[in-house]
Design a protein around this motif. Structure first.
Motif, mmCIF file in Angstrom:
data_model
loop_
_atom_site.group_PDB
_atom_site.id
_atom_site.type_symbol
_atom_site.label_atom_id
_atom_site.label_comp_id
_atom_site.label_asym_id
_atom_site.label_seq_id
_atom_site.Cartn_x
_atom_site.Cartn_y
_atom_site.Cartn_z
ATOM 1 N N ILE A 73 0.869 -1.171 0.000
ATOM 2 C CA ILE A 73 0.000 0.000 0.000
ATOM 3 C C ILE A 73 0.907 1.223 0.000
ATOM 4 O O ILE A 73 2.070 1.146 0.374
ATOM 5 N N HIS A 76 2.358 4.878 1.087
ATOM 6 C CA HIS A 76 2.509 5.769 2.229
ATOM 7 C C HIS A 76 2.967 7.118 1.694
ATOM 8 O O HIS A 76 2.216 7.796 1.011
ATOM 9 N N GLU A 135 -3.015 2.278 6.930
ATOM 10 C CA GLU A 135 -3.299 3.131 5.766
ATOM 11 C C GLU A 135 -3.021 4.593 6.108
ATOM 12 O O GLU A 135 -3.101 4.994 7.266
#
Length: 194
Positions: free
Chosen positions: A87, A89, A133
């Motif tokens: 994911i 960042h 997240e």
């Protein structure tokens, strides 16, 4: 001694400004954001037993004797034992990370289809921090236990990082592309056993 003139002060200010600008450029390396380094490594293969020396001879099998256990077992190929997807960042990051057990029992961390920004001092880290997240996940990976595996070989492509035998990789459920210069994660993946 004479007085320092306005021109001399101005010249000294320009020199100091140039030194600060050059030092800043060398520290931040902004050009790295526009330079991609692509690495395309094949999955490593490992021999289950060392190669015999050229002068060594194998004993001849005895007629009618059962094959040895090592001869009857075919070496298993690479097996994915854990994996996850990156994911984003601090920078947009895509790709898959895998822990692969090789035929000799060693483990390799494999990044496949990695696509992130380049930057100064990027590292591949194993961490015990959970993957979060958004901004909440940018700087958590150095809060607990982590292992700095190696410098990131390239910001794009497929690459392998040997996992040290003395590291229990299962104690580190997260992988981060970590910018050591600014203590921030470019992207991370949670490892799930397969």
């Amino acid at each position: 001694m004479g007085r320092v003139t306005r021109r001399q002060r101005w010249g000294a200010g320009v020199v100091v400004g140039l030194v600060v600008a050059v030092a800043g450029l060398l520290w931040f390396k902004p050009w790295a954001l526009w330079v991609d380094e692509t690495v395309n490594e094949a999955l490593p293969s490992a021999n289950p037993s060392p190669n015999p020396s050229p002068n060594a001879t194998s004993p001849a099998p005895t007629k009618g004797a059962p094959p040895s256990a090592s001869a009857s077992r075919a070496p298993s190929g690479p097996v994915t034992v854990a994996q996850g997807s990156f994911i984003s960042h601090e920078h947009a990051t895509k790709g898959v990370v895998k822990v692969v057990r090789l035929a000799d029992g060693t483990h390799t961390l494999r990044l496949e289809g990695l696509d992130t920004s380049n930057g100064p001092d990027l590292r591949v880290w194993l961490s015990d921090a959970p993957v979060k997240e958004g901004k909440a996940g940018w700087d958590v990976f150095d809060d607990g236990k982590y292992v700095n595996l190696a410098k990131l070989k390239g910001n794009k492509g497929d690459q392998n990082y040997a996992l040290p035998a003395d590291v229990d990789w299962s104690a580190y459920p997260s992988v981060s592309i970590w910018c050591d210069r600014f203590d921030v994660s470019f992207g991370a993946a949670a490892l799930a056993r397969t």
